[in-house]
Design an enzyme around this catalytic site. Structure first.
Site, PDB file in Angstrom:
ATOM      1  CG  ASP A 194      -8.243  -6.816  23.420  1.00  0.00           C
ATOM      2  OD1 ASP A 194      -7.805  -7.900  23.872  1.00  0.00           O
ATOM      3  OD2 ASP A 194      -7.881  -5.707  23.856  1.00  0.00           O
TER       4      ASP A 194
ATOM      5  CG  MET B 139      -6.076  -1.758   0.545  1.00  0.00           C
ATOM      6  SD  MET B 139      -7.045  -3.275   0.729  1.00  0.00           S
ATOM      7  CE  MET B 139      -6.316  -3.988   2.183  1.00  0.00           C
ATOM      8  CD  GLU B 140      -5.282   3.636   2.756  1.00  0.00           C
ATOM      9  OE1 GLU B 140      -4.076   3.666   2.511  1.00  0.00           O
ATOM     10  OE2 GLU B 140      -6.120   3.239   1.911  1.00  0.00           O
TER      11      GLU B 140
ATOM     12  CB  CYS C 121      -0.894   0.032   1.244  1.00  0.00           C
ATOM     13  SG  CYS C 121      -2.322  -1.038   1.116  1.00  0.00           S
ATOM     14  CG  HIS C 122       0.907   3.923  -3.177  1.00  0.00           C
ATOM     15  ND1 HIS C 122       0.182   2.943  -3.828  1.00  0.00           N
ATOM     16  CD2 HIS C 122       1.941   4.228  -3.991  1.00  0.00           C
ATOM     17  CE1 HIS C 122       0.751   2.674  -4.989  1.00  0.00           C
ATOM     18  NE2 HIS C 122       1.829   3.437  -5.114  1.00  0.00           N
TER      19      HIS C 122
END
Length: 156
Positions: free
Chosen positions: A127, A112-113, A77-78
């Site tokens: 969690d 993707m972000e 990824c950039h």
């Protein structure tokens, strides 16, 4: 169809976006976390309070931090300076619905972000709630829509 992250020699490669035009890029991703009734009974107002703190507020911070560091987590990824990253968490039945909306002005998309932001927020919910139950399921993480670039996308 060829894979964008494979070069002519068949090796992994970052996509060269140097010749692309800068455009407004947005993406929205969603993760669904099935918490179950045992955990949802701890919902007070719009958050679940635990000894670790407010679950959804913490997940929003974690998702935002992760979206900003996507290039450190996904190898090809950039690096992108995000103009905006907004996470929202709502409940529907016994599930938490995480949505991550990301935008930037750039040469490459922010799918993707958005996916990383939604995913890490979902994992943070897991969690923080696992002490109450291990019957938590992250049902899905998916791209809902994106704009900018070659073509827009919207899931029906």
């Amino acid at each position: 169809m060829s894979l964008s992250h494979i070069n002519a020699d068949g090796n992994p490669a970052m996509v060269d976006v140097g010749a692309k035009a800068v455009t407004r890029r947005t993406a929205r991703a969603r993760s669904v976390v099935e918490l179950g009734d045992a955990i949802m009974q701890h919902l007070v107002g719009s958050d679940i309070q635990t000894k670790k703190g407010p679950v959804f507020q913490t997940a929003i911070i974690a998702g935002t931090m992760a979206a900003k560091r996507t290039d450190e987590l996904i190898p090809l990824c950039h690096s992108l300076g995000l103009d905006n990253c907004q996470l929202t968490i709502t409940t529907e039945g016994s599930a938490a619905i995480v949505e991550c909306l990301v935008s930037t002005e750039g040469k490459t998309g922010v799918e993707m972000e958005a996916l990383v932001g939604a995913s890490v927020a979902a994992l943070t919910i897991y969690d923080m709630c696992k002490a109450m139950s291990h019957h938590i399921t992250i049902r899905e993480t998916l791209l809902v829509e994106k704009t900018g670039g070659k073509r827009d996308f919207k899931r029906d």
